[in-house]
Design a protein around this motif. Structure first.
Motif, PDB file in Angstrom:
ATOM      1  N   ARG A  13       3.275   5.356   4.031  1.00 34.76           N
ATOM      2  CA  ARG A  13       3.380   3.902   4.141  1.00 34.76           C
ATOM      3  C   ARG A  13       3.308   3.463   5.601  1.00 34.76           C
ATOM      4  N   ASN A  14       4.053   4.140   6.480  1.00 38.55           N
ATOM      5  CA  ASN A  14       4.020   3.774   7.893  1.00 38.55           C
ATOM      6  C   ASN A  14       2.639   3.978   8.495  1.00 38.55           C
ATOM      7  N   ASP A  17       0.418   1.171   7.121  1.00 39.68           N
ATOM      8  CA  ASP A  17       0.741  -0.101   7.777  1.00 39.68           C
ATOM      9  C   ASP A  17       0.201  -0.130   9.201  1.00 39.68           C
ATOM     10  N   LYS A  21      -2.493  -2.768  10.642  1.00 40.41           N
ATOM     11  CA  LYS A  21      -2.207  -3.552  11.844  1.00 40.41           C
ATOM     12  C   LYS A  21      -3.353  -3.441  12.854  1.00 40.41           C
ATOM     13  N   ASP A  71      -2.827  -3.946  -0.527  1.00 46.97           N
ATOM     14  CA  ASP A  71      -2.137  -3.265   0.577  1.00 46.97           C
ATOM     15  C   ASP A  71      -1.991  -4.189   1.777  1.00 46.97           C
ATOM     16  N   ALA A  75       1.574  -5.402   3.349  1.00 52.22           N
ATOM     17  CA  ALA A  75       1.889  -5.147   4.757  1.00 52.22           C
ATOM     18  C   ALA A  75       2.222  -6.438   5.487  1.00 52.22           C
ATOM     19  N   ARG A  78       5.719  -7.563   4.302  1.00 50.48           N
ATOM     20  CA  ARG A  78       6.739  -6.673   4.884  1.00 50.48           C
ATOM     21  C   ARG A  78       6.975  -7.002   6.350  1.00 50.48           C
ATOM     22  N   ASP A  79       5.889  -7.152   7.100  1.00 46.08           N
ATOM     23  CA  ASP A  79       6.015  -7.452   8.518  1.00 46.08           C
ATOM     24  C   ASP A  79       6.654  -8.821   8.755  1.00 46.08           C
TER      25      ASP A  79
END
Length: 84
Positions: A13-14, A17, A21, A71, A75, A78-79
């Motif tokens: 996931r990280n 993300d 980004k 996705d 993201a 979440r951010d």
């Protein structure tokens, strides 16, 4: 008694993300350089999934199409929640 080392945490996931980004920053920059309003263009793309909202300049259209729209939305949310 053996000395234990901390367990390494592997998170897809990280990594995903971080990839999202990077792509978003590149696409945003390309849109801005071409004189578009990046926020409006990205919102249009996200809502419609029509790639023509994104310029081909600097391969931006190709880059953003590599990311699944779900996705991307996850993201972004979440951010936004984490960073206000």
């Amino acid at each position: 008694m053996a000395i234990s080392e901390p367990t390494a945490v592997f998170s897809i996931r990280n990594d995903k993300d971080q990839e999202i980004k990077q792509v978003m920053q590149l696409v945003y920059g390309a849109l801005e350089e071409k004189g578009y309003n990046p926020v409006n263009q990205l919102v249009g793309y996200i809502l419609s999934e029509d790639p023509t909202y994104i310029t081909t300049y600097k391969n931006a259209r190709s880059l953003i199409r590599r990311i699944d729209r779900d996705d991307l939305l996850q993201a972004l949310v979440r951010d936004y929640v984490r960073n206000g």
